[in-house]
Design a protein around this motif. Structure first.
Motif: not given
Length: 251
Positions: A59, A71-72, A75
């Protein structure tokens, strides 16, 4: 949100999940004193390391406010972490200790792989005992001649004595007295084993005199430790983190 804050939130969530797994592992799957001898620490350390690498570290690397496809990316990181986390938890659960067997002066911690070897009678007894892990003992003949036959059959292909489930009986107060009557001479061990001497010294600093305890090995999958049993009632009151070896305790 900044990169550092996003990683910090991810770290906090991961740490919370790891703490929850440790609490379950410590109280249900590997209750005292089994965690010290089974090697669950190694599996838990692997779970923690992978979770931290696949979670907060990634992250921190990929997060950038306003980044296209963020976001992808996040995820995918979460999915990978959840899959790895679930696998690690499953491994810890599958290897949990289901039975502790007292045999010939030592306790033996048995996981699912061992349970598959104890035979139908041993597994049938396990199903009747409500506690987990279940404590049992191996009923052995009293005569030396019969006992020699029991041991020689190991050389003929039978499993080790502590895996012969057809000899299992519930670990009763009578067997508890047997365990208390057989222990290792810690003074002799301290003279020949540096790790034993250090562990014994720490134990003496926190407990009553050594004569108030009986010391019996607990043999796990990866290592062995020494259990301290209260001489008055047979309760396990401590773990001495050294391997006593495979010699027999004094009769």
């Amino acid at each position: 949100m900044s990169r550092l804050k996003a990683a910090a939130w991810h770290l906090a969530l991961t740490a919370g999940a790891l703490a929850a797994v440790f609490a379950i592992m410590r109280t249900l799957w590997y209750p005292h004193p089994l965690l010290a001898a089974d090697g669950a620490w190694q599996a838990y350390g692997l779970l923690a390391g992978i979770s931290l690498i696949l979670g907060p570290a990634l992250t921190f690397i990929v997060f950038r406010a306003g980044k296209k496809g963020l976001r992808s990316d996040l995820a995918l990181i979460v999915i990978a972490q959840v899959i790895a986390f679930a696998f690690g938890v499953h491994l810890l659960y599958a290897r949990r200790i289901q039975m502790v067997v007292y045999s010939q002066g030592a306790f033996h911690a048995l996981d699912a792989a061992h349970i598959a070897l104890i035979g139908a009678k041993g597994r049938a007894l396990l199903r009747t005992l409500p506690a987990r892990p279940a404590y049992v003992y191996v009923k052995l003949p009293h005569s030396k001649k019969a006992m020699f036959g029991v041991e020689i059959r190991t050389l003929q292909g039978e499993p080790p004595v502590f895996l012969r489930g057809w000899r299992y009986r519930p670990y009763t107060a009578a067997e508890q007295k047997t365990a208390l009557a057989h222990g290792y001479p810690l003074v002799a061990l301290a003279r020949t084993n540096h790790m034993a001497a250090a562990a014994i010294r720490r134990f003496r600093e926190r407990h009553r005199p050594l004569r108030d305890y009986v010391f019996v090995p607990l043999r796990g999958t990866y290592t062995s430790v020494m259990l301290a049993l209260d001489r008055r009632d047979g309760r396990i009151v401590g773990v001495l983190p050294f391997n006593p070896g495979f010699g027999r305790p004094p009769a």
